[in-house]
Design a protein around this motif. Sequence first.
Motif, PDB file in Angstrom:
ATOM      1  N   ASP A 110       0.007   8.501  -0.039  1.00  0.00           N
ATOM      2  CA  ASP A 110       0.835   7.428  -0.603  1.00  0.00           C
ATOM      3  C   ASP A 110       2.304   7.819  -0.484  1.00  0.00           C
ATOM      4  O   ASP A 110       2.898   8.417  -1.380  1.00  0.00           O
ATOM      5  CB  ASP A 110       0.416   7.139  -2.051  1.00  0.00           C
ATOM      6  CG  ASP A 110      -0.945   6.456  -2.104  1.00  0.00           C
ATOM      7  OD1 ASP A 110      -1.330   5.850  -1.073  1.00  0.00           O
ATOM      8  OD2 ASP A 110      -1.610   6.516  -3.140  1.00  0.00           O
ATOM      9  N   ALA A 160       0.825  -1.219   0.000  1.00  0.00           N
ATOM     10  CA  ALA A 160       0.000   0.000   0.000  1.00  0.00           C
ATOM     11  C   ALA A 160       0.854   1.261   0.000  1.00  0.00           C
ATOM     12  O   ALA A 160       2.075   1.214   0.132  1.00  0.00           O
ATOM     13  CB  ALA A 160      -0.987   0.008   1.161  1.00  0.00           C
ATOM     14  N   GLY A 161       0.183   2.383  -0.210  1.00  0.00           N
ATOM     15  CA  GLY A 161       0.857   3.676  -0.181  1.00  0.00           C
ATOM     16  C   GLY A 161       1.803   3.928  -1.338  1.00  0.00           C
ATOM     17  O   GLY A 161       2.720   4.735  -1.220  1.00  0.00           O
TER      18      GLY A 161
HETATM   19 MG    MG Z   1      -3.059   3.665   1.925  1.00  0.00          MG
END
Ligand code: MG
Length: 403
Positions: free
Chosen positions: A252, A244-245
Amino acid sequence: MLTVEEALAEILSRVKPLPTERVPLMAALGRALAETVVSQREIPPWANSSMDGYAVRASDTTRTPARLAVVGTVTAGSLPSRALEAGEAIRIFTGAPLPAGADAVIPQEDTNATDGHVTLNASVSVGAYVRPRGEDLRVGDAVLGPGAALGPAEIGLLATLGHSQVLVHRRPRVAILSTGNELAELGREPGPGQIPNTNTYSLFAQVVEAGAEPVNLGIAADRLESIQERLRWGGGADVLLSSAGVSVGDLDLVKTALTQAGAELHLWQVSMRPGKPITFGSLGGRAVFGLPGNPVSAMVTFELFVRPALRRLAGFAAIHRLRLRARALAPIANPGVRRGYLRVTLERDTRGWGARLTGDQGSAILTSMVRADGLAVIPGDTTIPLGGDVEVILFRDLAIKEV
Ligand code: MG
Ligand code: AMP
């Protein structure tokens, strides 16, 4: 945007097998061999019987029924007490050494034993039911080479050859980091606005299944310092794996966290669905992957990029999954320009393998991953019609040698 092949080539160009270590044979299952194993033994070490029966001279059995004098017994683990002469038989059991003078074994089922004699109801030819010395392996035969995956058969063979220890590559240590303010750790009921942390666990399992050792770095908040702190905890690992991110949202932060920590990013964004925003780089000599956050995207990008890299690091010669061609059992559509890696189940009928979508292909639909046997590779903007040919990457290893 890079193609999957370009991205994989870039990744593989930057990983090489880890150093080696000598481990007890019982600890070598699933490891990659780092030495050439040459047989120092003849296997079997002497000619022996493959049946329970009588050791004979084939020339004594040409006229049936032949009647031979039984002059001894030899069992597995004992030695014949004397050589066999013409007109004689020696009772023999499976695995027992063939007496000198004998050149065949007649199975017990083809004989009748009476008062120190045996009557043969069939004739046998020279070599019948005899396993010759060195039939499986001769001294000097190359048995296994560097990069061989040690499975049960290889372990058995190494034991046969007397190797109580083997030289293998070190298993890659993989530190796994989940990122996101919304994540609730396993064991806590997700609060308002929270979702369960899935990726730590699916990636953990994929790492183990790939033959590597996972290390859990837990969950980082969507803050640079939080991500960087936990990445430092993974300092002892060979590979850092975050999820993620890595997309284009305001929170992000994984790529920024990595570059600020001194990482060099080699790629970001691959033309594929799911999984486009995957990131790969190096940080202090370690490979770093920033996988997308949706659970299916994380798993699929692991399969396509991380797994081959881990297999390479672990020293395996064969690093790819098995692929097969199947018939579409219903139309398979991939709208959009990016190549699709779509979850399918496989069915086998008289015409061969058929593939069918597991259902909704959303990148957060993990149940469709549970049902899948593999990923159908579908070009962008393409619908494979009913009966059309599709390539499927199986969630199974390529066991045969790669050329
Ligand atoms: Mg995220
Ligand atoms: P992101 O790239 O951070 O926007 O994440 C994409 C999606 O994946 C969002 O819906 C996240 O909530 C979800 N997600 C991120 N990390 C995890 C995780 N560890 N487990 C389950 N879902 C996640």
